[in-house]
Design a protein around this motif. Sequence first.
Motif, short mmCIF file in Angstrom:
data_model
loop_
_atom_site.label_atom_id
_atom_site.label_comp_id
_atom_site.label_asym_id
_atom_site.label_seq_id
_atom_site.Cartn_x
_atom_site.Cartn_y
_atom_site.Cartn_z
N ILE A 235 1.08 -1.05 -0.30
CA ILE A 235 0.24 0.15 0.26
C ILE A 235 1.07 0.92 0.01
N SER A 236 1.03 1.81 -0.94
CA SER A 236 2.10 3.16 -0.76
C SER A 236 1.60 4.54 0.31
N ALA A 237 2.18 5.19 0.17
CA ALA A 237 2.15 5.90 0.85
C ALA A 237 1.06 7.15 0.37
N LYS A 238 0.95 6.85 -0.50
CA LYS A 238 -0.13 8.02 -1.43
C LYS A 238 -1.06 7.16 -0.87
N ARG B 117 -7.62 2.61 -6.08
CA ARG B 117 -7.59 3.26 -8.12
C ARG B 117 -7.12 4.98 -8.54
N ALA B 118 -8.44 5.14 -7.81
CA ALA B 118 -8.08 6.69 -7.91
C ALA B 118 -6.64 7.56 -7.92
N VAL B 119 -5.90 7.28 -7.16
CA VAL B 119 -4.48 7.67 -6.94
C VAL B 119 -2.99 6.42 -7.33
N ASP B 120 -4.09 5.45 -7.34
CA ASP B 120 -2.25 4.82 -7.52
C ASP B 120 -2.77 3.19 -9.08
#
Length: 151
Positions: A3-6, A80-83
């Motif tokens: 899970i990304s920081a973003k 999905r919106a950010v990554d």
Amino acid sequence: MQISAKTDYAVRALLSLAAREPELVKIDVVITEQGMPRKFVEAILGELRRAGIVRSQRGADGGYALARPAREITLGSVLRAVDGPLAEVRGLRPHETTYAGVAEHLPEVWVAVRASLRRVLDETTLAQVLTGSLPAHVRRLNDAPDAWLSR
């Protein structure tokens, strides 16, 4: 899955907005409350606005708010919106992979991984995370004896 920081920042920022919905919330409130970097959060909120998850208003009385109720926004839609897609294998969707020989059945595993991610992320909303009323199947996964153990 990593899970990304973003994604982490996006969900935390949205939870901050969800806790105050339908009010407009200043970005300073969000970043101070969650201890996140301003520039990164500004960029993330811009992506979430373009994805129709948040709305913004400029000016002295401006700020950010959820574009729809927290009970309608899933964690999967945020990710999905950010990554992008929930699961990819070398840039392909799991169902697009093909292998020969000993690995021919591997796409079935990749598709199952994606399905399990969907089952958690697409069936858990911001409102559920905010209140702790997680879906029963998510609670059961958390309650598994080895769920919190590092491997």
